[in-house]
Design a protein around this motif. Structure first.
Motif, PDB file in Angstrom:
ATOM      1  N   ARG A  83     -60.023 -49.062 -60.481  1.00 22.02           N
ATOM      2  CA  ARG A  83     -59.848 -47.750 -61.132  1.00 22.02           C
ATOM      3  C   ARG A  83     -61.585 -47.963 -61.762  1.00 22.02           C
ATOM      4  O   ARG A  83     -61.804 -48.431 -62.774  1.00 22.02           O
ATOM      5  N   PHE A  84     -61.036 -45.917 -62.253  1.00 25.60           N
ATOM      6  CA  PHE A  84     -62.644 -45.729 -63.266  1.00 25.60           C
ATOM      7  C   PHE A  84     -61.183 -44.694 -64.108  1.00 25.60           C
ATOM      8  O   PHE A  84     -60.514 -43.809 -63.756  1.00 25.60           O
ATOM      9  N   ASP A  85     -61.842 -44.767 -65.355  1.00 26.59           N
ATOM     10  CA  ASP A  85     -61.120 -43.747 -66.329  1.00 26.59           C
ATOM     11  C   ASP A  85     -61.869 -43.911 -67.283  1.00 26.59           C
ATOM     12  O   ASP A  85     -62.980 -43.530 -67.722  1.00 26.59           O
ATOM     13  N   ILE A  86     -61.943 -42.480 -67.084  1.00 23.79           N
ATOM     14  CA  ILE A  86     -62.887 -41.370 -67.669  1.00 23.79           C
ATOM     15  C   ILE A  86     -62.307 -40.848 -69.090  1.00 23.79           C
ATOM     16  O   ILE A  86     -60.825 -40.614 -68.960  1.00 23.79           O
ATOM     17  N   PRO A  87     -63.096 -40.351 -70.118  1.00 25.29           N
ATOM     18  CA  PRO A  87     -62.815 -39.966 -71.306  1.00 25.29           C
ATOM     19  C   PRO A  87     -62.017 -38.871 -71.132  1.00 25.29           C
ATOM     20  O   PRO A  87     -61.540 -37.697 -70.011  1.00 25.29           O
ATOM     21  N   GLY A  88     -61.041 -38.718 -71.928  1.00 21.97           N
ATOM     22  CA  GLY A  88     -60.230 -37.732 -72.168  1.00 21.97           C
ATOM     23  C   GLY A  88     -58.531 -37.444 -71.052  1.00 21.97           C
ATOM     24  O   GLY A  88     -58.119 -36.422 -70.839  1.00 21.97           O
ATOM     25  N   ASP A  89     -59.177 -38.119 -70.040  1.00 21.83           N
ATOM     26  CA  ASP A  89     -58.220 -38.166 -68.702  1.00 21.83           C
ATOM     27  C   ASP A  89     -56.685 -38.618 -69.611  1.00 21.83           C
ATOM     28  O   ASP A  89     -56.958 -39.604 -70.212  1.00 21.83           O
ATOM     29  N   THR A  90     -55.879 -37.650 -69.274  1.00 18.19           N
ATOM     30  CA  THR A  90     -54.688 -38.077 -69.748  1.00 18.19           C
ATOM     31  C   THR A  90     -53.347 -38.102 -68.087  1.00 18.19           C
ATOM     32  O   THR A  90     -52.999 -38.755 -68.211  1.00 18.19           O
ATOM     33  N   ARG A  91     -53.818 -37.974 -67.007  1.00 19.18           N
ATOM     34  CA  ARG A  91     -53.279 -38.241 -65.184  1.00 19.18           C
ATOM     35  C   ARG A  91     -52.860 -39.653 -64.642  1.00 19.18           C
ATOM     36  O   ARG A  91     -52.075 -39.459 -64.121  1.00 19.18           O
ATOM     37  N   ASN A  92     -54.076 -40.464 -64.918  1.00 16.98           N
ATOM     38  CA  ASN A  92     -53.925 -41.321 -64.474  1.00 16.98           C
ATOM     39  C   ASN A  92     -54.274 -42.298 -65.442  1.00 16.98           C
ATOM     40  O   ASN A  92     -54.133 -43.434 -64.726  1.00 16.98           O
ATOM     41  N   VAL A  93     -54.511 -42.749 -66.956  1.00 15.97           N
ATOM     42  CA  VAL A  93     -54.381 -43.183 -67.576  1.00 15.97           C
ATOM     43  C   VAL A  93     -52.446 -43.987 -67.092  1.00 15.97           C
ATOM     44  O   VAL A  93     -51.491 -43.313 -66.703  1.00 15.97           O
ATOM     45  N   ARG A  94     -52.378 -45.400 -67.335  1.00 15.75           N
ATOM     46  CA  ARG A  94     -51.284 -46.378 -67.273  1.00 15.75           C
ATOM     47  C   ARG A  94     -50.571 -46.006 -68.560  1.00 15.75           C
ATOM     48  O   ARG A  94     -50.916 -46.734 -69.803  1.00 15.75           O
ATOM     49  N   ALA A  95     -49.196 -45.449 -68.047  1.00 16.59           N
ATOM     50  CA  ALA A  95     -49.132 -45.588 -69.406  1.00 16.59           C
ATOM     51  C   ALA A  95     -48.233 -47.010 -70.176  1.00 16.59           C
ATOM     52  O   ALA A  95     -48.257 -48.161 -69.118  1.00 16.59           O
ATOM     53  N   TRP A  96     -47.213 -47.187 -70.774  1.00 10.67           N
ATOM     54  CA  TRP A  96     -46.487 -48.433 -71.130  1.00 10.67           C
ATOM     55  C   TRP A  96     -46.110 -49.188 -70.285  1.00 10.67           C
ATOM     56  O   TRP A  96     -44.450 -48.759 -69.950  1.00 10.67           O
ATOM     57  N   HIS A  97     -46.133 -50.100 -69.792  1.00 10.70           N
ATOM     58  CA  HIS A  97     -45.004 -50.092 -68.548  1.00 10.70           C
ATOM     59  C   HIS A  97     -45.112 -52.017 -67.929  1.00 10.70           C
ATOM     60  O   HIS A  97     -46.198 -52.854 -68.654  1.00 10.70           O
ATOM     61  N   VAL A 116     -42.539 -46.594 -66.875  1.00 11.97           N
ATOM     62  CA  VAL A 116     -42.521 -46.183 -68.354  1.00 11.97           C
ATOM     63  C   VAL A 116     -41.489 -47.034 -69.065  1.00 11.97           C
ATOM     64  O   VAL A 116     -39.618 -46.967 -69.199  1.00 11.97           O
ATOM     65  N   VAL A 117     -41.511 -48.137 -69.684  1.00  6.18           N
ATOM     66  CA  VAL A 117     -40.590 -49.209 -70.567  1.00  6.18           C
ATOM     67  C   VAL A 117     -40.241 -47.903 -71.643  1.00  6.18           C
ATOM     68  O   VAL A 117     -40.456 -47.281 -72.367  1.00  6.18           O
ATOM     69  N   PRO A 118     -38.720 -48.219 -72.002  1.00  6.78           N
ATOM     70  CA  PRO A 118     -38.377 -47.440 -73.102  1.00  6.78           C
ATOM     71  C   PRO A 118     -39.700 -48.230 -74.581  1.00  6.78           C
ATOM     72  O   PRO A 118     -39.624 -49.178 -74.698  1.00  6.78           O
ATOM     73  N   ASP A 119     -39.536 -46.516 -75.455  1.00  6.14           N
ATOM     74  CA  ASP A 119     -40.279 -47.141 -76.947  1.00  6.14           C
ATOM     75  C   ASP A 119     -39.340 -48.521 -76.961  1.00  6.14           C
ATOM     76  O   ASP A 119     -40.069 -49.530 -78.131  1.00  6.14           O
ATOM     77  N   SER A 120     -38.193 -48.747 -77.154  1.00 11.67           N
ATOM     78  CA  SER A 120     -37.338 -50.075 -78.256  1.00 11.67           C
ATOM     79  C   SER A 120     -38.536 -51.649 -77.634  1.00 11.67           C
ATOM     80  O   SER A 120     -38.376 -52.811 -78.276  1.00 11.67           O
ATOM     81  N   MET A 121     -39.073 -51.585 -76.715  1.00  6.24           N
ATOM     82  CA  MET A 121     -40.080 -52.813 -76.204  1.00  6.24           C
ATOM     83  C   MET A 121     -41.098 -53.367 -77.139  1.00  6.24           C
ATOM     84  O   MET A 121     -41.663 -53.892 -76.733  1.00  6.24           O
ATOM     85  N   LEU A 122     -41.612 -52.075 -77.728  1.00  2.00           N
ATOM     86  CA  LEU A 122     -42.530 -52.003 -78.141  1.00  2.00           C
ATOM     87  C   LEU A 122     -42.493 -52.296 -79.863  1.00  2.00           C
ATOM     88  O   LEU A 122     -43.357 -52.010 -80.763  1.00  2.00           O
ATOM     89  N   MET A 166     -46.296 -60.887 -64.944  1.00  3.71           N
ATOM     90  CA  MET A 166     -45.383 -59.058 -64.044  1.00  3.71           C
ATOM     91  C   MET A 166     -45.350 -58.674 -65.105  1.00  3.71           C
ATOM     92  O   MET A 166     -44.619 -57.470 -65.132  1.00  3.71           O
ATOM     93  N   ASP A 167     -44.299 -59.346 -66.069  1.00  7.63           N
ATOM     94  CA  ASP A 167     -43.201 -58.980 -67.352  1.00  7.63           C
ATOM     95  C   ASP A 167     -44.086 -58.507 -68.424  1.00  7.63           C
ATOM     96  O   ASP A 167     -42.999 -58.000 -69.721  1.00  7.63           O
ATOM     97  N   LEU A 168     -45.341 -58.933 -69.064  1.00  7.37           N
ATOM     98  CA  LEU A 168     -45.422 -58.041 -69.971  1.00  7.37           C
ATOM     99  C   LEU A 168     -45.742 -56.912 -69.953  1.00  7.37           C
ATOM    100  O   LEU A 168     -46.391 -56.044 -69.215  1.00  7.37           O
ATOM    101  N   VAL A 169     -45.164 -55.753 -70.893  1.00  5.86           N
ATOM    102  CA  VAL A 169     -45.489 -54.747 -71.155  1.00  5.86           C
ATOM    103  C   VAL A 169     -47.266 -54.375 -71.697  1.00  5.86           C
ATOM    104  O   VAL A 169     -47.683 -54.879 -73.009  1.00  5.86           O
ATOM    105  N   HIS A 170     -48.191 -53.195 -71.104  1.00  5.49           N
ATOM    106  CA  HIS A 170     -49.582 -53.218 -71.224  1.00  5.49           C
ATOM    107  C   HIS A 170     -49.344 -51.911 -70.913  1.00  5.49           C
ATOM    108  O   HIS A 170     -48.970 -51.819 -70.473  1.00  5.49           O
ATOM    109  N   GLY A 171     -50.921 -51.804 -71.334  1.00  8.30           N
ATOM    110  CA  GLY A 171     -50.886 -50.516 -71.194  1.00  8.30           C
ATOM    111  C   GLY A 171     -51.760 -49.836 -71.290  1.00  8.30           C
ATOM    112  O   GLY A 171     -53.106 -50.391 -71.805  1.00  8.30           O
ATOM    113  N   SER A 172     -52.983 -48.658 -70.709  1.00  7.19           N
ATOM    114  CA  SER A 172     -53.976 -47.938 -70.778  1.00  7.19           C
ATOM    115  C   SER A 172     -54.487 -47.743 -72.237  1.00  7.19           C
ATOM    116  O   SER A 172     -53.223 -46.916 -72.891  1.00  7.19           O
ATOM    117  N   GLY A 173     -54.961 -48.043 -72.977  1.00  5.25           N
ATOM    118  CA  GLY A 173     -55.689 -46.748 -74.020  1.00  5.25           C
ATOM    119  C   GLY A 173     -56.745 -45.673 -73.868  1.00  5.25           C
ATOM    120  O   GLY A 173     -56.096 -44.803 -72.854  1.00  5.25           O
TER     121      GLY A 173
END
Ligand SMILES: O=C(O)CCC(=O)C(=O)O
Length: 265
Positions: free
Chosen positions: A117-131, A191-197, A217-224
């Protein structure tokens, strides 16, 4: 690289938190070789003759904003490269993955989705949401039978959007996620339900090149969020799984050849 034995405390941390960061797990040489290759691919597309530092950051940021299809060409070219395959072999982290998976025989080790992955400043299209990665990768049923190895190849910090973990969420198991199809230059998401967080402690992983996070594999995590001006965050990922399980289901991938609009078109 010599075999690294994880401690009983390491394995307890992994079992309790659902992830383990091993400092200095991968040698610097394969990381330098991979990043040299990545700079080469960016130069092929951008035509830049600037030094690596500029090419890997400002040049890529500008290119991704002005020519998203060029950025997609770079991304897919890296994924299809020999250099990336060789990187995963050279860093030799499979022994650690096997220890975390409780596996003795390397013949039982599978992999899926060696990625970069390359995560560039301000990108919202390719960041991984909570999953949970188990929503994307279905080789095994139990989260403990497979893992993601997350490998920063440049410093990964909260300000450049490093991965965020929700420790302990793996104990809940795989939950129903909302699927969002890829569209245009936006990545697919589960994307996991908000209740997971709710009420969960969140940990922004701060890591150096060579550190490796092994993630259940079941840990909820995401890109900052990468809030820097032009600091691109680079990471490699590979998923290890267990093939000697009755339910093991190897993935079958279908090739897609998109039309790229190259910068030079
Ligand atoms: O580094 C990141 O932004 C997150 C990557 C991730 O969550 C994954 O590959 O599963």
């Amino acid at each position: 690289m010599t075999r690294r034995t994880l401690t009983a405390q390491d394995l307890r941390t992994y079992a309790e938190d659902g992830y383990l960061v091993v400092k200095g797990a991968a040698a610097q040489r394969p990381i330098d070789e991979l990043m040299g290759f990545v700079a080469h691919v960016i130069r092929l597309e951008s035509g830049s003759i600037e030094p690596d530092e500029a090419v890997l950051n400002r040049v890529l940021v500008d290119l991704k904003r002005s020519h998203p299809s060029s950025s997609s060409w770079i991304y897919q070219t890296i994924l299809g490269s020999w250099a990336l395959k060789r990187f995963f072999i050279d860093i030799a982290i499979e022994d650690m993955a096997m220890q975390v998976l409780g596996m003795d025989d390397p013949n039982n080790l599978g992999i899926v989705s060696p990625a970069f992955r390359f995560d560039i400043p301000g990108d919202t299209r390719n960041v991984r949401a909570w999953h949970q990665d188990s929503a994307y990768f279905r080789e095994n049923q139990a989260g403990t039978d497979a893992l993601v190895a997350w490998i920063p190849t440049t410093p990964s910090r909260q300000e450049n959007g490093s991965v965020v973990m929700a420790p302990g969420t793996h104990h809940v198991g795989r939950v129903g996620s909302v699927h969002e199809e890829a569209s245009g230059y936006k990545s697919e998401q589960y994307v996991v339900p908000d209740s997971m967080l709710e009420g969960r402690r969140l940990v922004h992983v701060e890591a150096e090149p060579g550190d490796v996070a092994f993630i259940n594999m079941d840990l909820v995590h995401g890109s900052g969020v990468n809030s820097t001006a032009d600091n691109v965050r680079y990471t490699a990922q590979i998923r290890f799984n267990t093939i000697n399980r009755p339910e093991y289901r190897p993935v079958q991938l279908r090739p897609i050849y998109p039309t790229y609009e190259r910068r030079t078109d």
